[in-house]
Each structure stands twice: as structure tokens, then as C-alpha cells.
Design an enzyme around this catalytic site. Structure first.
Site, PDB file in Angstrom:
ATOM      1  N   ASP A  78       0.352  -4.716   4.247  1.00 43.93           N
ATOM      2  CA  ASP A  78       0.693  -5.608   3.546  1.00 43.93           C
ATOM      3  C   ASP A  78      -0.176  -6.638   3.800  1.00 43.93           C
ATOM      4  O   ASP A  78      -0.342  -7.187   1.830  1.00 43.93           O
ATOM      5  CB  ASP A  78       1.674  -5.836   3.105  1.00 43.93           C
ATOM      6  CG  ASP A  78       2.836  -4.469   2.900  1.00 43.93           C
ATOM      7  OD1 ASP A  78       2.403  -3.806   2.474  1.00 43.93           O
ATOM      8  OD2 ASP A  78       4.108  -4.814   2.891  1.00 43.93           O
ATOM      9  N   HIS A 112       0.071  -3.185 -10.126  1.00 43.43           N
ATOM     10  CA  HIS A 112       0.644  -2.924  -8.768  1.00 43.43           C
ATOM     11  C   HIS A 112       0.791  -2.149  -8.470  1.00 43.43           C
ATOM     12  O   HIS A 112      -0.344  -1.418  -6.728  1.00 43.43           O
ATOM     13  CB  HIS A 112       2.153  -3.918  -8.240  1.00 43.43           C
ATOM     14  CG  HIS A 112       2.349  -3.747  -6.804  1.00 43.43           C
ATOM     15  ND1 HIS A 112       2.400  -5.697  -6.674  1.00 43.43           N
ATOM     16  CD2 HIS A 112       2.756  -3.071  -5.876  1.00 43.43           C
ATOM     17  CE1 HIS A 112       3.034  -5.002  -5.058  1.00 43.43           C
ATOM     18  NE2 HIS A 112       3.108  -3.842  -4.736  1.00 43.43           N
ATOM     19  N   HIS A 156       6.698  -8.405   3.036  1.00 40.75           N
ATOM     20  CA  HIS A 156       6.182  -7.944   2.471  1.00 40.75           C
ATOM     21  C   HIS A 156       4.977  -8.232   1.647  1.00 40.75           C
ATOM     22  O   HIS A 156       4.232  -8.000   1.550  1.00 40.75           O
ATOM     23  CB  HIS A 156       6.444  -6.623   1.784  1.00 40.75           C
ATOM     24  CG  HIS A 156       7.446  -5.125   2.318  1.00 40.75           C
ATOM     25  ND1 HIS A 156       6.979  -4.132   3.297  1.00 40.75           N
ATOM     26  CD2 HIS A 156       9.242  -5.295   2.594  1.00 40.75           C
ATOM     27  CE1 HIS A 156       8.279  -3.502   3.606  1.00 40.75           C
ATOM     28  NE2 HIS A 156       9.257  -4.318   3.556  1.00 40.75           N
ATOM     29  N   ARG A 193      13.601  -0.612   3.690  1.00 41.76           N
ATOM     30  CA  ARG A 193      13.272  -1.591   3.062  1.00 41.76           C
ATOM     31  C   ARG A 193      15.151  -2.054   1.760  1.00 41.76           C
ATOM     32  O   ARG A 193      15.463  -3.381   1.976  1.00 41.76           O
ATOM     33  CB  ARG A 193      12.364  -1.461   2.242  1.00 41.76           C
ATOM     34  CG  ARG A 193      12.404  -2.119   1.507  1.00 41.76           C
ATOM     35  CD  ARG A 193      11.029  -2.199   0.817  1.00 41.76           C
ATOM     36  NE  ARG A 193      10.992  -3.507  -0.940  1.00 41.76           N
ATOM     37  CZ  ARG A 193       9.500  -4.237  -0.862  1.00 41.76           C
ATOM     38  NH1 ARG A 193       8.231  -3.408  -0.377  1.00 41.76           N
ATOM     39  NH2 ARG A 193       9.916  -4.822  -1.749  1.00 41.76           N
ATOM     40  N   ASP A 204      -2.184  -0.238  -4.929  1.00 44.94           N
ATOM     41  CA  ASP A 204      -0.785   0.653  -3.655  1.00 44.94           C
ATOM     42  C   ASP A 204      -1.265   1.669  -3.084  1.00 44.94           C
ATOM     43  O   ASP A 204      -1.928   2.411  -1.977  1.00 44.94           O
ATOM     44  CB  ASP A 204       0.954   0.480  -4.182  1.00 44.94           C
ATOM     45  CG  ASP A 204       0.812  -0.738  -3.277  1.00 44.94           C
ATOM     46  OD1 ASP A 204       0.260  -1.910  -2.728  1.00 44.94           O
ATOM     47  OD2 ASP A 204       2.579  -0.645  -3.542  1.00 44.94           O
ATOM     48  N   TRP A 222       0.840  -0.976   0.053  1.00 45.25           N
ATOM     49  CA  TRP A 222      -0.504   0.370   0.078  1.00 45.25           C
ATOM     50  C   TRP A 222       1.674   0.707  -0.091  1.00 45.25           C
ATOM     51  O   TRP A 222       1.795   0.677   0.928  1.00 45.25           O
ATOM     52  CB  TRP A 222      -0.983   0.028   0.658  1.00 45.25           C
ATOM     53  CG  TRP A 222      -2.087  -0.741   1.504  1.00 45.25           C
ATOM     54  CD1 TRP A 222      -2.032  -1.606   1.956  1.00 45.25           C
ATOM     55  CD2 TRP A 222      -3.040  -0.869   0.293  1.00 45.25           C
ATOM     56  NE1 TRP A 222      -3.229  -2.381   2.712  1.00 45.25           N
ATOM     57  CE2 TRP A 222      -3.868  -1.856   1.441  1.00 45.25           C
ATOM     58  CE3 TRP A 222      -3.967  -0.662  -0.277  1.00 45.25           C
ATOM     59  CZ2 TRP A 222      -5.066  -2.554   0.534  1.00 45.25           C
ATOM     60  CZ3 TRP A 222      -4.983  -1.003  -1.487  1.00 45.25           C
ATOM     61  CH2 TRP A 222      -5.293  -1.968  -0.792  1.00 45.25           C
ATOM     62  N   HIS A 229      -1.158   2.763   4.358  1.00 45.56           N
ATOM     63  CA  HIS A 229      -0.278   2.293   5.300  1.00 45.56           C
ATOM     64  C   HIS A 229      -0.688   3.609   6.174  1.00 45.56           C
ATOM     65  O   HIS A 229      -0.523   2.405   7.466  1.00 45.56           O
ATOM     66  CB  HIS A 229       1.134   2.597   5.322  1.00 45.56           C
ATOM     67  CG  HIS A 229       1.250   0.453   4.536  1.00 45.56           C
ATOM     68  ND1 HIS A 229       2.071  -0.315   5.338  1.00 45.56           N
ATOM     69  CD2 HIS A 229       2.410   0.893   3.286  1.00 45.56           C
ATOM     70  CE1 HIS A 229       1.549  -0.773   4.238  1.00 45.56           C
ATOM     71  NE2 HIS A 229       1.959  -0.796   3.891  1.00 45.56           N
ATOM     72  N   HIS A 282      -0.185  -7.754  -2.992  1.00 40.53           N
ATOM     73  CA  HIS A 282       1.044  -8.756  -2.262  1.00 40.53           C
ATOM     74  C   HIS A 282       0.165 -10.020  -1.643  1.00 40.53           C
ATOM     75  O   HIS A 282       1.430 -10.798  -0.688  1.00 40.53           O
ATOM     76  CB  HIS A 282       0.622  -8.100  -0.969  1.00 40.53           C
ATOM     77  CG  HIS A 282       1.731  -6.297  -1.243  1.00 40.53           C
ATOM     78  ND1 HIS A 282       2.940  -6.000  -0.257  1.00 40.53           N
ATOM     79  CD2 HIS A 282       1.338  -5.488  -1.927  1.00 40.53           C
ATOM     80  CE1 HIS A 282       2.733  -5.278  -0.577  1.00 40.53           C
ATOM     81  NE2 HIS A 282       2.380  -4.240  -1.625  1.00 40.53           N
ATOM     82  N   ASP A 308       8.826   0.602   4.867  1.00 43.70           N
ATOM     83  CA  ASP A 308       9.697   1.135   3.760  1.00 43.70           C
ATOM     84  C   ASP A 308      10.304   1.660   3.427  1.00 43.70           C
ATOM     85  O   ASP A 308      11.155   1.400   2.340  1.00 43.70           O
ATOM     86  CB  ASP A 308       8.483   1.343   2.781  1.00 43.70           C
ATOM     87  CG  ASP A 308       7.186   0.697   2.189  1.00 43.70           C
ATOM     88  OD1 ASP A 308       7.023  -0.973   2.210  1.00 43.70           O
ATOM     89  OD2 ASP A 308       6.015   0.802   2.572  1.00 43.70           O
ATOM     90  N   HIS A 363       2.778  -2.350   9.597  1.00 45.08           N
ATOM     91  CA  HIS A 363       2.865  -2.394   8.457  1.00 45.08           C
ATOM     92  C   HIS A 363       2.402  -4.120   8.097  1.00 45.08           C
ATOM     93  O   HIS A 363       1.797  -3.724   6.553  1.00 45.08           O
ATOM     94  CB  HIS A 363       4.941  -2.327   7.725  1.00 45.08           C
ATOM     95  CG  HIS A 363       4.334  -1.430   6.351  1.00 45.08           C
ATOM     96  ND1 HIS A 363       4.791  -0.541   5.842  1.00 45.08           N
ATOM     97  CD2 HIS A 363       4.791  -2.656   5.385  1.00 45.08           C
ATOM     98  CE1 HIS A 363       4.693  -1.059   4.661  1.00 45.08           C
ATOM     99  NE2 HIS A 363       5.007  -1.871   4.489  1.00 45.08           N
TER     100      HIS A 363
END
Ligand SMILES: *[C@@H]1O[C@H](CO)[C@@H](O)[C@H](O)[C@H]1NC(C)=O
Length: 280
Positions: free
Chosen positions: A140, A172, A79, A69, A176, A22, A27, A146, A66, A136
């Protein structure tokens, strides 16, 4: 047949998804929404472990994974779960098939971080990070793409949205970010304050609308079953809506119209579910 499958799987693993989760709006909203459902004990726990400040609130905790990451490559696989199913014909999530031991997946990450957060013998930093990971990952696991391996969770499906066909725009990213932003009239790449304000309002709105979501009884021994159940429910949307016309039916299409109209209620429902379940 077998070696073909293995090659395909390795190819999927070799490349990390381009986009993350997302987007930040989603989030942040899940974080703020969860707060509405906290018991007093949960509020106190979050206060003590997250130690929020004026500039770092629960929504900043929810987007933190994120931000680290790239630096922490070993977290990249946490994730999502790359369900090797065959949408739109069949959807399924299979923990032993889809969660590689070494790299992990969103379900193993939820199990691991739940255990670390609950373990009072862990140091402060570990529990602080565990909480942020959970803020988080509970988000997800509610984003349909996801829970899907195909074309790297839709990262390789080029689409357009509201007249924009910019480079890197893909299915995607639409789920998101584009859809949540459009629901809230938020433009691309907003300032953090504006994004937080929007997320807060969206969370308040959803809380007041008060849809009741089924919540799995999360205990030390049921974490895997619960996370897997959430992933399976999310994955059902991959075939009932997200990829119902197959990849060919989406490639190059502008998804800002009719597709958006059908997708928006799913996004709202999934953000609401994520917020309530995270809160619980
Ligand atoms: C569990 O989390 C810790 C802390 O983030 C990490 O170092 C470890 O690799 C994780 N283990 C698994 C199996 O995900």
C-alpha cells in the site's frame, strides 16, 4: 482559516475510502516478488509464522487485510496516509500532520506490526496477523494515491478507462486495479487461480528484469523513518504524474490511452520497489 482546515480534515476522516489498496493482483505480486528476495532465515520465519498451505500461500496472506477490513473497522485507516498536501503544486508527507493518533495510518501500522512480528513473546495469532498486515501495507505505501488525501485519495474523481465509465470507477480504482490488470491482460474480477498465476508470472518477470531499488535499513529504531521515506517517495508521483494536470484535467477523462502509457512504468516500478523492500 484554522477552523476551515479542521472542518475539511474532519470531513476527510468521516468517510472511509471506497476502494482499498492495490487490487488483489498488485498485492499478490508484491508477495510473490518478496519471496524471491528472502534470505533463508526469512523464508523459514515466514514458513513458521504464516504456515502456508496449498490453498493459502504468501499472496493470500498479502490480500488478507483487505478481506478483514470491513469486519475490523479499526484497521481501515491503516491502509493509507492522508497527506494533506496540495497537488499538483506541492506534495509532501508529514507524519505529525497526516497520521492521526487515534485512527493511525499506514506508517504507524507498519511500525506497530513490525514490532509485533519481531516480538517473540507475542502469541502465534498476533504474529501471524502482523506478518499478513506487513505483506499488505508494504504494498500500500507504494501506491501513490495511498499517500494522498485529495478527494479521498482520488476515490471521488470520476474517470473512464478503455471505454468504460461504469459507476464507481474512479482514479483510485484505476491505479489500484485497472492499470495493473491492463499491464497483464487480466480481465475484471478474474478467478483466484488465474489471478495468482498472473501475479506469479509478473513477479518472476520483474525479478528477472532485476532493477535495483534503494532499500532503507529497517531496524527497530528506524522503522518510522524508513516507512516515511517510502511514503514520501511514493507521494512524489502524485504531483509528477498522477495529478499533474490537476483534478479538473482528469475528471471524466478516459485514462486507458496516453495516461495509461505514462502510468504503467510507474506502477511497475512501484510494485518492484514494494516487492524488493518487503523481501528485505
Ligand atoms: C497495533 O496492532 C494491534 C494488533 O493488530 C492492534 O490491536 C492495535 O490497535 C495496534 N495499535 C496501533 C497503535 O496501531
Amino acid at each position: 482559516m484554522k477552523s476551515l482546515t479542521i472542518t475539511a480534515t474532519l470531513a476527510t476522516l468521516a468517510v472511509a475510502p471506497l476502494t482499498s489498496a492495490w487490487g488483489d493482483l498488485g498485492h499478490r505480486t508484491v508477495g510473490y516478488l518478496a519471496q524471491h528476495y528472502f534470505t533463508d532465515a526469512a523464508s523459514q520465519l515466514v514458513q513458521a509464522i504464516l504456515q502456508p498451505t496449498d490453498t493459502f500461500d504468501i499472496s493470500d496472506g498479502a490480500v488478507w487485510p483487505d478481506k478483514v477490513r470491513r469486519r475490523r473497522e479499526y484497521t481501515a485507516g491503516w491502509h493509507f496516509i492522508d497527506a494533506e498536501d496540495t497537488p499538483p503544486q506541492y506534495c509532501s508527507v508529514d507524519y505529525s500532520r497526516d497520521c492521526p493518533g487515534r485512527k493511525g495510518c499506514v506508517i504507524s501500522a507498519i511500525i506497530n506490526q513490525t514490532a509485533l512480528l519481531s516480538d517473540t513473546s507475542q502469541d502465534t495469532t498476533t504474529r501471524n496477523e502482523a506478518l499478513k498486515y506487513l505483506l499488505h501495507f508494504l504494498g500500500d505505501v507504494h501506491q501513490p494515491l495511498h499517500t494522498e488525501a485529495i478527494d479521498r485519495g482520488g476515490n471521488q474523481i470520476k474517470v473512464c478507462f478503455d471505454g468504460s465509465c461504469r459507476k464507481n470507477l474512479n482514479l483510485h480504482e484505476v491505479w489500484d486495479t485497472e492499470i495493473p490488470n491492463k499491464i497483464n491482460g487480466l480481465k475484471r474480477e478474474p478467478k483466484v487461480d488465474e489471478e495468482k498465476e498472473t501475479a506469479k508470472n509478473w513477479a518472476d518477470e520483474m525479478f528477472q528484469s532485476g532493477g535495483k531499488i534503494s532499500i532503507c535499513d529497517f531496524t527497530a529504531s528506524s522503522t518510522q523513518d524508513c516507512a516515511l521515506q517510502y511514503a514520501k517517495e511514493t507521494n512524489v508521483y502524485v504531483y509528477s504524474y498522477v495529478l499533474k494536470d490537476g483534478v479538473d484535467g482528469l475528471e471524466g477523462q478516459d485514462l486507458g490511452g496516453e495516461y495509461y502509457d505514462g502510468a504503467a512504468p510507474i506502477v511497475k516500478a512501484q510494485i518492484l520497489a514494494a516487492g524488493q523492500r518487503l523481501g528485505a
